[in-house]
Design a protein around this motif. Structure first.
Motif, PDB file in Angstrom:
ATOM      1  N   LEU A 201     -26.867  12.193  22.188  1.00 35.01           N
ATOM      2  CA  LEU A 201     -28.162  11.600  21.854  1.00 35.01           C
ATOM      3  C   LEU A 201     -27.966  10.478  20.848  1.00 35.01           C
ATOM      4  CD1 LEU A 201     -31.271  11.678  22.010  1.00 35.01           C
ATOM      5  CD2 LEU A 201     -31.225  13.437  20.236  1.00 35.01           C
ATOM      6  N   HIS A 202     -28.294   9.256  21.272  1.00 36.74           N
ATOM      7  CA  HIS A 202     -28.184   8.081  20.405  1.00 36.74           C
ATOM      8  C   HIS A 202     -29.591   7.646  19.994  1.00 36.74           C
ATOM      9  CE1 HIS A 202     -23.863   7.053  21.276  1.00 36.74           C
ATOM     10  NE2 HIS A 202     -24.143   7.810  22.323  1.00 36.74           N
ATOM     11  N   THR A 203     -29.941   7.827  18.735  1.00 38.18           N
ATOM     12  CA  THR A 203     -31.244   7.385  18.249  1.00 38.18           C
ATOM     13  C   THR A 203     -31.100   6.025  17.577  1.00 38.18           C
ATOM     14  OG1 THR A 203     -30.914   8.610  16.188  1.00 38.18           O
ATOM     15  CG2 THR A 203     -32.083   9.738  17.971  1.00 38.18           C
ATOM     16  N   GLY A 204     -32.223   5.325  17.436  1.00 28.78           N
ATOM     17  CA  GLY A 204     -32.184   3.970  16.905  1.00 28.78           C
ATOM     18  C   GLY A 204     -31.435   3.028  17.828  1.00 28.78           C
ATOM     19  N   ALA A 205     -31.371   3.370  19.101  1.00 29.50           N
ATOM     20  CA  ALA A 205     -30.597   2.581  20.070  1.00 29.50           C
ATOM     21  C   ALA A 205     -31.495   1.609  20.814  1.00 29.50           C
ATOM     22  CB  ALA A 205     -29.912   3.518  21.064  1.00 29.50           C
ATOM     23  N   GLN A 206     -31.073   0.378  20.881  1.00 36.46           N
ATOM     24  CA  GLN A 206     -31.812  -0.658  21.598  1.00 36.46           C
ATOM     25  C   GLN A 206     -31.009  -1.093  22.819  1.00 36.46           C
ATOM     26  OE1 GLN A 206     -34.839  -1.735  20.772  1.00 36.46           O
ATOM     27  NE2 GLN A 206     -34.996  -0.563  18.868  1.00 36.46           N
ATOM     28  N   VAL A 207     -31.599  -0.941  23.994  1.00 38.08           N
ATOM     29  CA  VAL A 207     -30.923  -1.337  25.223  1.00 38.08           C
ATOM     30  C   VAL A 207     -30.987  -2.851  25.373  1.00 38.08           C
ATOM     31  CG1 VAL A 207     -30.930  -1.174  27.745  1.00 38.08           C
ATOM     32  CG2 VAL A 207     -31.444   0.855  26.358  1.00 38.08           C
ATOM     33  N   ALA A 208     -29.826  -3.469  25.512  1.00 38.21           N
ATOM     34  CA  ALA A 208     -29.766  -4.925  25.719  1.00 38.21           C
ATOM     35  C   ALA A 208     -29.793  -5.281  27.191  1.00 38.21           C
ATOM     36  CB  ALA A 208     -28.511  -5.491  25.059  1.00 38.21           C
ATOM     37  N   GLY A 209     -29.268  -4.381  28.026  1.00 32.88           N
ATOM     38  CA  GLY A 209     -29.264  -4.642  29.453  1.00 32.88           C
ATOM     39  C   GLY A 209     -28.489  -3.587  30.208  1.00 32.88           C
ATOM     40  N   VAL A 210     -28.725  -3.529  31.501  1.00 32.92           N
ATOM     41  CA  VAL A 210     -27.992  -2.614  32.379  1.00 32.92           C
ATOM     42  C   VAL A 210     -26.961  -3.439  33.143  1.00 32.92           C
ATOM     43  CG1 VAL A 210     -28.155  -1.004  34.317  1.00 32.92           C
ATOM     44  CG2 VAL A 210     -29.956  -1.056  32.580  1.00 32.92           C
ATOM     45  N   LEU A 211     -25.725  -2.973  33.143  1.00 30.64           N
ATOM     46  CA  LEU A 211     -24.629  -3.698  33.771  1.00 30.64           C
ATOM     47  C   LEU A 211     -24.397  -3.176  35.179  1.00 30.64           C
ATOM     48  CD1 LEU A 211     -22.143  -3.558  30.751  1.00 30.64           C
ATOM     49  CD2 LEU A 211     -23.971  -5.207  31.192  1.00 30.64           C
ATOM     50  N   GLY A 212     -24.018  -4.065  36.076  1.00 28.56           N
ATOM     51  CA  GLY A 212     -23.737  -3.657  37.447  1.00 28.56           C
ATOM     52  C   GLY A 212     -23.592  -4.851  38.357  1.00 28.56           C
ATOM     53  N   ASP A 214     -23.406  -5.713  43.026  1.00 33.74           N
ATOM     54  CA  ASP A 214     -23.974  -5.332  44.319  1.00 33.74           C
ATOM     55  C   ASP A 214     -23.696  -3.879  44.685  1.00 33.74           C
ATOM     56  OD1 ASP A 214     -24.937  -7.856  44.564  1.00 33.74           O
ATOM     57  OD2 ASP A 214     -23.349  -8.574  45.906  1.00 33.74           O
ATOM     58  N   SER A 215     -22.657  -3.298  44.097  1.00 35.59           N
ATOM     59  CA  SER A 215     -22.330  -1.906  44.412  1.00 35.59           C
ATOM     60  C   SER A 215     -23.129  -0.920  43.567  1.00 35.59           C
ATOM     61  CB  SER A 215     -20.834  -1.655  44.220  1.00 35.59           C
ATOM     62  OG  SER A 215     -20.465  -1.849  42.863  1.00 35.59           O
ATOM     63  N   GLY A 216     -23.823  -1.420  42.544  1.00 35.26           N
ATOM     64  CA  GLY A 216     -24.664  -0.543  41.735  1.00 35.26           C
ATOM     65  C   GLY A 216     -24.363  -0.622  40.257  1.00 35.26           C
ATOM     66  N   VAL A 217     -24.905   0.326  39.524  1.00 32.97           N
ATOM     67  CA  VAL A 217     -24.793   0.377  38.064  1.00 32.97           C
ATOM     68  C   VAL A 217     -23.365   0.680  37.639  1.00 32.97           C
ATOM     69  CG1 VAL A 217     -25.438   1.766  36.051  1.00 32.97           C
ATOM     70  CG2 VAL A 217     -27.181   1.066  37.680  1.00 32.97           C
ATOM     71  N   SER A 218     -22.945   0.058  36.528  1.00 31.98           N
ATOM     72  CA  SER A 218     -21.641   0.399  35.954  1.00 31.98           C
ATOM     73  C   SER A 218     -21.753   0.798  34.486  1.00 31.98           C
ATOM     74  CB  SER A 218     -20.670  -0.779  36.087  1.00 31.98           C
ATOM     75  OG  SER A 218     -21.168  -1.918  35.392  1.00 31.98           O
ATOM     76  N   GLY A 219     -22.846   0.425  33.834  1.00 31.49           N
ATOM     77  CA  GLY A 219     -22.979   0.780  32.428  1.00 31.49           C
ATOM     78  C   GLY A 219     -24.265   0.265  31.821  1.00 31.49           C
ATOM     79  N   THR A 226     -22.244  -2.195  21.941  1.00 29.00           N
ATOM     80  CA  THR A 226     -21.674  -1.015  22.594  1.00 29.00           C
ATOM     81  C   THR A 226     -22.003  -1.030  24.082  1.00 29.00           C
ATOM     82  OG1 THR A 226     -21.940   0.284  20.578  1.00 29.00           O
ATOM     83  CG2 THR A 226     -21.650   1.512  22.627  1.00 29.00           C
ATOM     84  N   VAL A 227     -21.027  -0.659  24.908  1.00 22.46           N
ATOM     85  CA  VAL A 227     -21.257  -0.506  26.347  1.00 22.46           C
ATOM     86  C   VAL A 227     -20.977   0.950  26.721  1.00 22.46           C
ATOM     87  CG1 VAL A 227     -20.532  -1.151  28.665  1.00 22.46           C
ATOM     88  CG2 VAL A 227     -20.691  -2.899  26.880  1.00 22.46           C
ATOM     89  N   LEU A 228     -21.969   1.597  27.325  1.00 22.62           N
ATOM     90  CA  LEU A 228     -21.838   2.992  27.738  1.00 22.62           C
ATOM     91  C   LEU A 228     -21.639   3.039  29.246  1.00 22.62           C
ATOM     92  CD1 LEU A 228     -24.867   4.383  25.696  1.00 22.62           C
ATOM     93  CD2 LEU A 228     -22.453   4.518  25.073  1.00 22.62           C
TER      94      LEU A 228
END
Length: 400
Positions: A201-212, A214-219, A226-228
């Motif tokens: 659980l990461h609190t105070g976390a701001q999502v900058a974007g979803v990475l991926g 044509d094959s789909g999500v990667s992180g 930080t990249v998850l």
């Protein structure tokens, strides 16, 4: 009154139609819904459907023969796109005009999206049965799931996913999960339960974007760089009321359809359920409640007011909500948001039991229980409904 039109074929819309018939209304009722399904229950989508305990055939709120017996003019699979209050006409997506003598708006809400992710494979929301079934197929042992948002849907989905062996990370912009809704103490308690079950659980976390690609999500990328890694992302960052079709109608729209204490938005127009923002005189405040119980109760109240225009009754409920996480039931009564004090009445972390009472000014306004029998909370509900003063409530031997 010859023609009542209900826009929204879910719990609130169906409850309104059923109550109208039960109260003796024999005129025409048109029930309009954007989905093709008969009205179905949504809370199980983030619980029993994801676990596989239920199949979709358990979701309908009524059997098809019971719906048929009500004599409704069902318009499913076609959304409402416009409203002319002067001409008392609803326009559907296929251009069909539907006249009404009275209108009930029960169009609910839709999930907020992360910008730019709408067409990215592996990004999910949970609102429809199709959403839930598609997400369920991805919940396999060892897969990496990132959930944006630690509200009730995000928390319930995290609990289910962990039970299925999924690697789960939950991101929450606030300092604690659910703190805005239930307060700091309860937020800490619930956070501990999730961490004890292996959720990161990461609190105070701001999502900058979803990475991926044509094959789909990667992180998922965070604002701190930080990249998850992620195989899937569940977006659970809140919802938006479905009011776009009401633009230009002259109705007041402000975080929902604005209604008075009778749930009326204008003469002959009422709001029901998640989309309605109404004045609750019991608490002296405007509220919009996104919970199943409220939708059904408001539908029944609106039906009564529609059939008794000379004896309107305010809709003044004690709101109720519940959530199931890791076989633990969380229940609450009242208006917990904006409280001035949250008093811990019972706290047993080892047994995962918690009871919190909430004060606003000099009055008891809410109570939340985790892992406790329902009868305990019902005693608190009675005090809230009676408008009990805070000191009298917390010193009442019945709840001590």
């Amino acid at each position: 009154m010859q023609q009542i039109v209900i826009v929204g074929a879910s719990a609130g819309g169906l409850a309104t139609a059923e109550a109208l018939r039960r109260m003796g209304y024999e005129g025409a009722i048109t029930l309009i819904g954007g989905e093709t399904h008969l009205p179905y229950d949504r809370p199980p989508l983030s619980k029993q459907i994801l676990t596989g305990e239920w199949q979709p055939d358990r979701l309908p709120l009524r059997r098809s023969e019971d719906i048929e017996a009500m004599g409704l003019d069902l318009r499913l699979g076609v959304a409402a796109t416009g409203l002319d209050t002067a001409g008392r006409t609803v326009t559907l997506a296929d251009g069909t005009p539907v006249p009404y003598d009275a209108l009930v708006v029960a169009t609910g809400v839709r999930p907020r999206q992360l910008p730019g992710t709408e067409s990215l494979a592996g990004v999910h929301t949970l609102r429809t049965v199709e959403d839930a079934l598609a997400f369920k197929e991805r919940l396999l042992p060892g897969r990496k799931l990132v959930i944006a948002g630690a509200g009730f849907i995000g928390a319930e989905a995290a609990a289910v996913a962990r039970g299925l062996g999924v690697d789960v990370t939950v991101l929450e912009a606030a300092p604690l999960p659910l703190a805005q809704a239930v307060g700091e103490q309860a937020g800490q308690f619930l956070a501990r339960i999730h961490r004890d079950h292996g959720v990161r659980l990461h609190t105070g976390a701001q999502v900058a974007g979803v990475l991926g690609d044509d094959s789909g999500v990667s992180g998922v990328g965070l604002s701190d760089g930080t990249v998850l890694p992620a195989d899937d992302v569940l977006v659970a960052i809140g919802s938006l009321p479905n009011t776009e079709w009401l633009h230009g109608s002259g109705l007041s729209l402000d975080n929902g359809l604005v209604c008075d204490e009778f749930s009326a938005a204008a003469p002959g127009v009422y709001g029901v359920g998640d989309v309605a923002r109404w004045h609750n005189p019991l608490f002296g405040t405007v509220m919009r409640i996104e919970h199943r119980t409220n939708a059904a109760e408001q539908g029944m109240a609106v039906a009564r007011n529609l059939l008794n225009p000379g004896a309107l009754r305010p809709f003044a409920p004690v709101p109720y909500f519940w959530s199931d996480q890791y076989q633990i039931k969380i229940q609450a009564y009242g208006n917990l948001r904006g409280h001035d004090e949250a008093l811990i009445v019972e706290h047993d972390p080892a047994e995962r039991r918690l009871l919190v009472a909430y004060r606003r000014e000099d009055r008891l306004v809410g109570a939340l229980a985790v892992g406790l029998p329902p009868k305990i909370l019902r005693t608190w509900r009675a005090l809230i409904a009676a408008g009990t003063a805070w000191e009298a409530a917390v010193s009442d031997p019945a709840v001590a």
